[in-house]
Scaffold this motif. Structure first.
Motif, PDB file in Angstrom:
ATOM      1  N   GLY A   7      48.969  17.972 -66.838  1.00 39.69           N
ATOM      2  CA  GLY A   7      48.533  17.110 -65.746  1.00 39.69           C
ATOM      3  C   GLY A   7      48.992  15.674 -65.886  1.00 39.69           C
ATOM      4  N   GLY A   8      49.161  15.230 -67.120  1.00 42.49           N
ATOM      5  CA  GLY A   8      49.649  13.871 -67.339  1.00 42.49           C
ATOM      6  C   GLY A   8      51.068  13.661 -66.850  1.00 42.49           C
ATOM      7  N   CYS A 128      44.945  14.225 -70.907  1.00 35.97           N
ATOM      8  CA  CYS A 128      45.837  13.837 -69.815  1.00 35.97           C
ATOM      9  C   CYS A 128      46.460  12.471 -70.083  1.00 35.97           C
ATOM     10  N   ALA A 129      45.649  11.529 -70.559  1.00 37.54           N
ATOM     11  CA  ALA A 129      46.166  10.192 -70.862  1.00 37.54           C
ATOM     12  C   ALA A 129      47.183  10.246 -71.993  1.00 37.54           C
ATOM     13  N   ALA A 130      46.926  11.067 -73.000  1.00 40.95           N
ATOM     14  CA  ALA A 130      47.868  11.197 -74.114  1.00 40.95           C
ATOM     15  C   ALA A 130      49.199  11.765 -73.639  1.00 40.95           C
ATOM     16  N   VAL A 131      49.146  12.779 -72.790  1.00 42.00           N
ATOM     17  CA  VAL A 131      50.381  13.362 -72.250  1.00 42.00           C
ATOM     18  C   VAL A 131      51.140  12.317 -71.431  1.00 42.00           C
ATOM     19  N   THR A 132      50.425  11.561 -70.620  1.00 40.27           N
ATOM     20  CA  THR A 132      51.055  10.531 -69.793  1.00 40.27           C
ATOM     21  C   THR A 132      51.722   9.464 -70.661  1.00 40.27           C
ATOM     22  N   ILE A 133      51.027   9.027 -71.696  1.00 41.23           N
ATOM     23  CA  ILE A 133      51.577   7.977 -72.556  1.00 41.23           C
ATOM     24  C   ILE A 133      52.816   8.474 -73.301  1.00 41.23           C
ATOM     25  N   VAL A 134      52.711   9.640 -73.922  1.00 39.94           N
ATOM     26  CA  VAL A 134      53.837  10.158 -74.709  1.00 39.94           C
ATOM     27  C   VAL A 134      55.036  10.459 -73.814  1.00 39.94           C
ATOM     28  N   ALA A 135      54.799  11.118 -72.693  1.00 38.48           N
ATOM     29  CA  ALA A 135      55.909  11.483 -71.808  1.00 38.48           C
ATOM     30  C   ALA A 135      56.485  10.273 -71.092  1.00 38.48           C
ATOM     31  N   GLY A 136      55.701   9.221 -70.931  1.00 35.29           N
ATOM     32  CA  GLY A 136      56.163   8.042 -70.212  1.00 35.29           C
ATOM     33  C   GLY A 136      56.862   7.008 -71.060  1.00 35.29           C
TER      34      GLY A 136
END
Length: 145
Positions: A7-8, A128-136
């Motif tokens: 979802g991130g 979700c925030a972790a996925v967003t940060i790492v992928a971004g």
């Protein structure tokens, strides 16, 4: 179980908002994000059977919003130099705004499913925030440089 974890990734298109808002304005940014969110919500409701083609109120309401955005955009295009001077770039930015709205609505759906799978909204938000940060990180580094 894997797609709720991703979802991130849905909000990574938000990078268009960073550079695009200053070029074409925050009003169009927000309106196109709203259109994207409403489009995704309408699609998800139709997919789950909560809305059908015979539900005229929701469909008419959606097209009223589209007409309002179109009417606001006509005035905007006349005044904005970026749209007139760089139409392909402006088109990419405007599509990016719309896609980011789709992503935000999809992220909410993914977080809801992830919350049900792992037992709570707080844990789902952290994942979700972790996925967003790492992928971004690559996109953020590019924008920074």
């Amino acid at each position: 179980m894997i797609w709720p974890l991703l979802g991130g990734l849905c909000v990574l298109t938000g990078f268009a908002n960073i550079s695009g808002s200053e070029l074409v304005g925050a009003q169009i940014d927000l309106l196109l994000q709203l259109l994207g969110m409403l489009s995704m919500a309408l699609f998800l409701d139709a997919r789950e059977g909560r809305i059908t083609c015979s539900d005229k109120r929701r469909i008419c309401g959606f097209f009223i919003v589209v007409a309002g955005i179109g009417a606001g955009s006509i005035h905007f295009v006349d005044e904005c130099n970026t749209v007139q001077q760089q139409p392909p770039f402006a088109a990419v930015i405007l599509v990016g705004f719309f896609v980011s709205g789709l992503g935000y609505a999809m992220q909410a759906k993914c977080n809801s499913q992830l919350s049900a799978n792992i037992g709570g909204p707080a844990s789902a938000c952290i994942i979700c925030a972790a996925v967003t940060i790492v992928a971004g990180i690559p996109t953020q580094a590019y924008i920074f440089l």
